[in-house]
Design an enzyme around this catalytic site. Structure first.
Site, PDB file in Angstrom:
ATOM      1  N   LYS A  44       0.863  -1.191   0.000  1.00  7.64           N
ATOM      2  CA  LYS A  44       0.000   0.000   0.000  1.00  7.64           C
ATOM      3  C   LYS A  44       0.893   1.233   0.000  1.00  7.64           C
ATOM      4  O   LYS A  44       1.909   1.277   0.714  1.00  7.64           O
ATOM      5  CB  LYS A  44      -0.865   0.003   1.271  1.00  7.64           C
ATOM      6  CG  LYS A  44      -1.576   1.339   1.558  1.00  7.64           C
ATOM      7  CD  LYS A  44      -2.633   1.680   0.537  1.00  7.64           C
ATOM      8  CE  LYS A  44      -3.227   3.084   0.779  1.00  7.64           C
ATOM      9  NZ  LYS A  44      -4.184   3.471  -0.302  1.00  7.64           N
ATOM     10  N   CYS A 128      -2.189  10.132  -6.176  1.00 10.23           N
ATOM     11  CA  CYS A 128      -3.269   9.845  -5.241  1.00 10.23           C
ATOM     12  C   CYS A 128      -4.310  10.968  -5.345  1.00 10.23           C
ATOM     13  O   CYS A 128      -3.980  12.137  -5.082  1.00 10.23           O
ATOM     14  CB  CYS A 128      -2.790   9.751  -3.805  1.00 10.23           C
ATOM     15  SG  CYS A 128      -4.170   9.460  -2.663  1.00 10.23           S
TER      16      CYS A 128
HETATM   17  C1  LIG Z   1      -2.346   6.510  -2.461  1.00 13.49           C
HETATM   18  C2  LIG Z   1      -3.635   6.868  -2.386  1.00 13.49           C
HETATM   19  C3  LIG Z   1      -4.643   6.397  -3.333  1.00 13.49           C
HETATM   20  C4  LIG Z   1      -5.929   6.125  -2.908  1.00 13.49           C
HETATM   21  C5  LIG Z   1      -6.382   6.347  -1.508  1.00 13.49           C
HETATM   22  O1  LIG Z   1      -5.715   5.878  -0.551  1.00 13.49           O
HETATM   23  O2  LIG Z   1      -7.440   7.022  -1.392  1.00 13.49           O
HETATM   24  N1  LIG Z   1      -6.883   5.711  -3.798  1.00 13.49           N
HETATM   25  C6  LIG Z   1      -6.591   5.540  -5.113  1.00 13.49           C
HETATM   26  O3  LIG Z   1      -7.475   5.144  -5.930  1.00 13.49           O
HETATM   27  N2  LIG Z   1      -5.331   5.781  -5.563  1.00 13.49           N
HETATM   28  C7  LIG Z   1      -4.335   6.207  -4.728  1.00 13.49           C
HETATM   29  O4  LIG Z   1      -3.194   6.405  -5.220  1.00 13.49           O
END
Ligand SMILES: C=Cc1c(C(=O)O)[nH]c(=O)[nH]c1=O
Length: 309
Positions: A44, A128
Site C-alpha cells: 500500500k 493519489c
Molecule cells: C495513495 C492513495 C490512493 C488512494 C487512496 O488511498 O485514497 N486511492 C486511489 O485510488 N489511488 C491512490 O493512489
C-alpha cells in the site's frame, strides 16, 4: 503456453500482481499475496507516519467497477520497510509504493529505502486523488519534474512512477518528455484510478461514499480503455522504459490486451478487491487458454505488438 517473463532482468513466473492499495495494507494481506500465484506484489502507498485515512464508507463496489476515497490509510513507511526486509526475494519480486504528502516526506522515505539496500522496487505514487487539499503531482508537470529530479538524484537506483490517467496527446507528450529525462526512472505504471468521479444512488438520491461529498477514484470496467490508452501512449513515447499496466483487468483477455498494448507486468485492483488472491489462478488459466487458442507459447511473441488499422 508459458507465462514466464522478466522485469528489470528479474525472472517472474507470470506478469500478474496486485495494484498498490489493494490487498496490501497489512502484513497478513501481503503474506496472502506471497502465498498466491501472483508473479509479484506491491505494498500500500505509504506516508511518513501511520494514517487512519478518510471516514467510511470510503469504498464501494459497483456493477461496472468501484469508487474509492480511502485517503491514504497506511501503517507508515517503517512498517513496509520492515516487511520488505523480511521478504523472500527468491520467491517473487516485491515493490514498495511511496506516496509522501510532500517532496520532503518522499525524500525521507526514499532515503530510508535506499539505506535499507533491499532488492525491492520503488514505485513512486504521483497520483493519489483522495487526500483533501493535496493536488496530484502527476497533474502538475512542474511539480512532477521537481519531484523526479530530487528523487532520482537521492535514490540513484532504478525506480518507477505510478501515473494518473491522461486524456490529451499534449499531456502524453509533456509527461513522457519529463520521464525520459531520468535515466534511473526505469518503469512507468499506468494508470491510477480515474480521479474524482461521482456515483449517485437513484433510490436514496445520495452519494455512495462519505468523503469529499462522494467524489472518488474510479476503477474497474469504467477505466479499461483509458488504462490501455495510457499504457500504449507511454510504451510508444518511452522506448527505454518498462511499462506496467493497471486498470480494468477482470479477465485473461484484459491481461492480454494490456500486454498487447505494451505492458510487461499487469496489476489488478478492483477485481482483486472483490474476488481475492485466487483471482491470479483464474487470470493465468484464462490467459493460457487465450494464448493456446491463438497459437502463442510465450508472452514475448505478442507483447507490444498491437496492430493498428
Ligand atoms: C495513495 C492513495 C490512493 C488512494 C487512496 O488511498 O485514497 N486511492 C486511489 O485510488 N489511488 C491512490 O493512489
Amino acid at each position: 503456453p508459458d507465462l514466464a517473463t522478466s522485469f528489470l532482468e528479474q525472472p517472474l513466473d507470470n506478469p500478474l500482481m496486485n495494484a498498490a492499495g489493494v490487498w496490501c495494507t497489512l502484513a497478513a494481506q501481503l503474506d496472502a499475496l506471497v502465498e498466491s500465484s501472483a508473479g509479484a506484489l506491491v505494498t500500500k502507498s505509504c506516508t511518513l507516519s501511520r494514517r487512519d485515512g478518510n471516514a467510511e464508507p470510503r469504498y464501494r463496489a459497483l456493477p461496472l467497477g468501484s469508487i474509492n476515497s480511502m485517503g491514504l490509510p497506511n501503517e507508515g513507511y517503517a512498517y513496509y520497510l520492515d516487511y520488505a526486509a523480511c521478504h523472500d526475494y527468491e520467491r517473487k519480486p516485491l515493490f514498495v509504493s511511496v506516496s509522501g504528502l510532500s517532496l520532503d516526506d518522499n525524500l525521507t522515505i526514499v532515503a530510508a529505502l535506499r539505506e535499507a539496500v533491499l532488492p525491492a522496487f520503488l514505485e513512486l505514487n504521483l497520483s493519489c486523488p483522495n487526500v483533501e487539499g493535496k493536488p496530484q503531482p502527476g497533474y502538475d508537470f512542474e511539480a512532477m519534474d521537481q519531484f523526479l529530479a530530487e528523487v532520482a538524484t537521492a535514490y540513484r537506483r532504478p525506480f518507477g512512477v505510478k501515473l494518473p490517467p491522461y486524456f490529451d496527446f499534449v499531456h502524453f507528450d509533456t509527461a513522457a518528455e519529463i520521464l525520459n529525462r531520468y535515466d534511473n526512472l526505469a518503469f512507468i505504471t499506468c494508470i491510477n484510478s480515474i480521479g474524482n468521479g461521482l456515483v449517485i444512488d437513484t433510490d436514496s438520491e445520495s452519494t455512495v461514499i462519505r468523503p469529499k461529498d462522494g467524489f472518488g477514484g474510479l476503477g474497474g470496467d469504467y477505466v479499461l480503455p483509458t488504462a490501455l490508452a495510457n499504457v500504449n501512449a507511454f510504451y510508444r513515447r518511452c522506448p527505454g522504459k518498462t511499462i506496467i499496466g493497471c486498470g480494468g483487468v477482470q479477465t485473461g483477455a484484459h491481461v492480454f490486451q494490456h500486454l498487447l498494448a505494451g505492458a510487461t507486468l499487469v496489476q489488478v485492483g478492483t477485481a482483486l478487491h472483490e474476488e481475492g488472491p485466487s483471482i491470479f489462478d483464474r487470470l493465468q488459466h484464462e490467459l493460457r487458454e487465450l494464448m493456446a487458442k491463438k497459437g502463442y507459447s510465450r508472452i514475448e511473441e505478442f507483447r507490444g505488438r498491437l496492430k493498428t488499422l
